[in-house]
Design a protein around this motif. Structure first.
Motif, PDB file in Angstrom:
ATOM      1  N   GLY A   1       7.192  10.955   6.247  1.00 55.76           N
ATOM      2  CA  GLY A   1       6.307  11.937   5.670  1.00 55.76           C
ATOM      3  C   GLY A   1       4.864  11.490   5.740  1.00 55.76           C
ATOM      4  N   TYR A   2       3.915  12.403   5.760  1.00 58.23           N
ATOM      5  CA  TYR A   2       2.426  12.157   6.148  1.00 58.23           C
ATOM      6  C   TYR A   2       1.476  12.196   4.941  1.00 58.23           C
ATOM      7  N   LEU A   3       0.513  11.460   4.759  1.00 57.80           N
ATOM      8  CA  LEU A   3      -0.472  11.185   4.002  1.00 57.80           C
ATOM      9  C   LEU A   3      -1.790  11.489   4.687  1.00 57.80           C
ATOM     10  N   PHE A   4      -2.495  12.582   4.309  1.00 62.60           N
ATOM     11  CA  PHE A   4      -3.817  13.027   4.586  1.00 62.60           C
ATOM     12  C   PHE A   4      -5.006  12.604   3.494  1.00 62.60           C
ATOM     13  N   ILE A   5      -6.051  11.682   4.234  1.00 66.01           N
ATOM     14  CA  ILE A   5      -6.973  11.562   3.069  1.00 66.01           C
ATOM     15  C   ILE A   5      -8.290  12.096   3.726  1.00 66.01           C
ATOM     16  N   GLY A   6      -9.368  11.873   3.081  1.00 68.64           N
ATOM     17  CA  GLY A   6     -10.837  12.567   3.431  1.00 68.64           C
ATOM     18  C   GLY A   6     -11.165  11.829   4.705  1.00 68.64           C
ATOM     19  N   HIS A   7     -12.123  12.422   5.381  1.00 69.92           N
ATOM     20  CA  HIS A   7     -12.669  11.801   6.821  1.00 69.92           C
ATOM     21  C   HIS A   7     -13.579  10.692   6.508  1.00 69.92           C
TER      22      HIS A   7
ATOM     23  N   PHE B   1       7.978  13.651  -1.695  1.00 67.13           N
ATOM     24  CA  PHE B   1       7.483  14.654  -1.090  1.00 67.13           C
ATOM     25  C   PHE B   1       7.395  14.428   0.590  1.00 67.13           C
ATOM     26  N   GLN B   2       7.236  15.334   1.461  1.00 62.60           N
ATOM     27  CA  GLN B   2       7.116  15.179   2.799  1.00 62.60           C
ATOM     28  C   GLN B   2       5.775  15.044   3.262  1.00 62.60           C
ATOM     29  N   VAL B   3       4.785  15.738   2.559  1.00 58.80           N
ATOM     30  CA  VAL B   3       3.359  15.709   2.963  1.00 58.80           C
ATOM     31  C   VAL B   3       2.486  15.608   1.647  1.00 58.80           C
ATOM     32  N   ILE B   4       1.484  14.521   1.599  1.00 57.26           N
ATOM     33  CA  ILE B   4       0.684  14.440   0.510  1.00 57.26           C
ATOM     34  C   ILE B   4      -0.951  14.439   0.957  1.00 57.26           C
ATOM     35  N   PHE B   5      -1.698  15.401   0.511  1.00 59.32           N
ATOM     36  CA  PHE B   5      -3.265  15.521   0.673  1.00 59.32           C
ATOM     37  C   PHE B   5      -3.922  14.995  -0.465  1.00 59.32           C
ATOM     38  N   CYS B   6      -4.509  13.893  -0.137  1.00 59.74           N
ATOM     39  CA  CYS B   6      -5.466  13.665  -1.244  1.00 59.74           C
ATOM     40  C   CYS B   6      -6.574  13.217  -0.660  1.00 59.74           C
ATOM     41  N   ARG B   7      -7.606  14.117  -0.572  1.00 57.96           N
ATOM     42  CA  ARG B   7      -8.818  14.087   0.300  1.00 57.96           C
ATOM     43  C   ARG B   7     -10.078  13.849  -0.472  1.00 57.96           C
ATOM     44  N   ASN B   8     -10.839  13.164  -0.093  1.00 59.19           N
ATOM     45  CA  ASN B   8     -12.317  12.854  -0.880  1.00 59.19           C
ATOM     46  C   ASN B   8     -12.028  12.656  -2.345  1.00 59.19           C
ATOM     47  N   VAL B   9     -11.150  12.155  -2.695  1.00 60.57           N
ATOM     48  CA  VAL B   9     -10.813  11.751  -4.271  1.00 60.57           C
ATOM     49  C   VAL B   9     -10.872  10.103  -4.411  1.00 60.57           C
ATOM     50  N   MET B  10     -10.343   9.433  -3.437  1.00 69.15           N
ATOM     51  CA  MET B  10     -10.398   8.004  -3.567  1.00 69.15           C
ATOM     52  C   MET B  10     -11.864   7.448  -3.166  1.00 69.15           C
ATOM     53  N   ILE B  11     -12.686   8.002  -2.812  1.00 72.04           N
ATOM     54  CA  ILE B  11     -13.907   7.784  -2.566  1.00 72.04           C
ATOM     55  C   ILE B  11     -14.565   7.268  -3.905  1.00 72.04           C
TER      56      ILE B  11
ATOM     57  N   GLY C   1       2.724  -0.049   4.851  1.00 77.98           N
ATOM     58  CA  GLY C   1       3.651   0.740   5.374  1.00 77.98           C
ATOM     59  C   GLY C   1       3.343   1.876   5.902  1.00 77.98           C
ATOM     60  N   PHE C   2       2.090   2.146   6.049  1.00 77.07           N
ATOM     61  CA  PHE C   2       1.727   3.539   6.717  1.00 77.07           C
ATOM     62  C   PHE C   2       1.285   3.079   8.009  1.00 77.07           C
ATOM     63  N   LYS C   3       1.408   3.967   8.974  1.00 72.82           N
ATOM     64  CA  LYS C   3       1.344   4.213  10.224  1.00 72.82           C
ATOM     65  C   LYS C   3       0.072   4.811  10.497  1.00 72.82           C
ATOM     66  N   TYR C   4      -1.137   4.357  11.318  1.00 72.42           N
ATOM     67  CA  TYR C   4      -2.275   5.132  11.585  1.00 72.42           C
ATOM     68  C   TYR C   4      -1.698   6.127  12.398  1.00 72.42           C
ATOM     69  N   ILE C   5      -2.081   7.284  12.142  1.00 69.14           N
ATOM     70  CA  ILE C   5      -1.745   8.287  13.279  1.00 69.14           C
ATOM     71  C   ILE C   5      -3.053   9.151  14.134  1.00 69.14           C
ATOM     72  N   MET C   6      -3.934   9.255  13.125  1.00 66.78           N
ATOM     73  CA  MET C   6      -5.325   9.606  13.756  1.00 66.78           C
ATOM     74  C   MET C   6      -6.431   9.333  12.351  1.00 66.78           C
ATOM     75  N   PRO C   7      -7.654   9.552  12.516  1.00 63.37           N
ATOM     76  CA  PRO C   7      -8.709   9.302  11.612  1.00 63.37           C
ATOM     77  C   PRO C   7      -7.944  10.292  10.447  1.00 63.37           C
ATOM     78  N   SER C   8      -7.855   9.373   9.171  1.00 61.14           N
ATOM     79  CA  SER C   8      -7.568  10.042   8.055  1.00 61.14           C
ATOM     80  C   SER C   8      -6.206  10.695   8.100  1.00 61.14           C
ATOM     81  N   VAL C   9      -5.370  10.214   8.716  1.00 63.00           N
ATOM     82  CA  VAL C   9      -4.023  10.548   8.713  1.00 63.00           C
ATOM     83  C   VAL C   9      -2.977   9.576   8.966  1.00 63.00           C
ATOM     84  N   TYR C  10      -2.043   9.406   7.995  1.00 62.43           N
ATOM     85  CA  TYR C  10      -1.322   8.277   8.132  1.00 62.43           C
ATOM     86  C   TYR C  10       0.220   8.698   7.836  1.00 62.43           C
ATOM     87  N   ARG C  11       1.086   8.002   8.278  1.00 64.83           N
ATOM     88  CA  ARG C  11       2.507   8.210   8.034  1.00 64.83           C
ATOM     89  C   ARG C  11       3.416   7.127   7.779  1.00 64.83           C
TER      90      ARG C  11
END
Length: 272
Positions: free
Chosen positions: A243-249, A211-221, A259-269
């Protein structure tokens, strides 16, 4: 009401964690009793031990489906954590357009619940690509472990209050009156989403392409650190470089982001 002993709670909690990653702490004991009370009553189980034995011995799989539907919390709503969608539209998609040579865009909504996130992503993609739709092969996968919420998502029917936060232009273009105060998404947008039952605890993710983008928000809590890190590692392995990974705030990755780079709160690349 049938009560649950400490031994029974630990037994059931271990089964749920081992198979579905959900970490039920001691303070969740009353929640478990409350959500499963009717299941035990309807089946005339006199104890949670009887109920556990039934889950283990049921070859049809229906008992565990009921258990997961009852235990999981599926609270979500349209435009939740809106800055993620803004970032996707303003930064991520323009980048993908300029870098994906085969015009094959793949996005995964993991833990999609009742579909609000997946439909929002589908509308963003449709609006963004507009007249270039025919040139792009866009795949939007939405998965969850709960068959109950997947059924709701596939139906695509929402009360007027649920869609109130959507832009008026979207409501006019992508939704139509269903009955009374309910609206349904048009087939045009429904057909953009593939819904599947999927367990993030599976050892291997069976995807042929990344995938180029994965959203997995408010699941891993709901996961402990070990489980969360394992899932994040699998996300990493199933993302294209860049590619980007979006997680919950309310979530974050550990200091070692694998291996993920922090982009902004809850967004990684995934670093190039």
């Amino acid at each position: 009401m049938v009560t649950i002993t400490e031994k029974e709670f630990k037994q059931l909690a271990k089964y749920i964690k081992d198979n579905y990653g959900i970490n039920l702490k001691e303070e969740k004991k009353m929640l478990v009793i409350g959500r499963l009370h009717n299941v035990l009553a309807e089946n005339n189980f006199e104890s949670f031990s009887e109920y556990y034995d039934h889950i283990i011995s049921d070859k049809t799989g229906k008992a565990v489906i009921t258990l997961i539907n009852k235990i999981t919390t599926n609270h979500t709503y349209f435009m939740r954590e809106k800055d993620h969608f803004d970032y996707l539209k303003e930064k991520v998609l323009p980048y993908m357009v300029n870098t994906i040579r085969d015009k094959d865009l793949r996005i995964w909504s993991a833990g999609c619940s009742s579909g609000e996130e997946a439909y929002t992503l589908a509308m963003i993609l449709d609006e963004f690509f507009k007249e270039n739709q025919l040139w792009w092969d866009k795949k939007l996968l939405a998965t969850d472990i709960s068959e109950k919420v997947l059924k709701m998502a596939k139906e695509g029917i929402y009360h007027k209050d649920q869609i109130s936060s959507l832009p008026p232009a979207w409501k006019m273009e992508y939704l139509k009156k269903y009955d009374g105060e309910n609206f349904i998404f048009t087939d045009k947008i429904k057909n953009e989403i593939i819904y599947r039952k999927f367990n993030l605890m599976d050892n291997v993710f069976p995807f042929k392409k990344k995938f180029q983008v994965i959203f997995c928000r408010n699941v891993m809590i709901y996961f402990d650190n070990e489980t969360k890190n394992d899932v994040v590692r699998k996300f990493y392995n199933n993302l294209e470089y860049g590619g980007y990974l979006f997680i919950g705030h309310s979530e974050s990755l550990s200091g070692d982001t694998m291996g993920f780079k922090y982009i902004m709160p809850s967004v990684y690349r995934k670093e190039l």
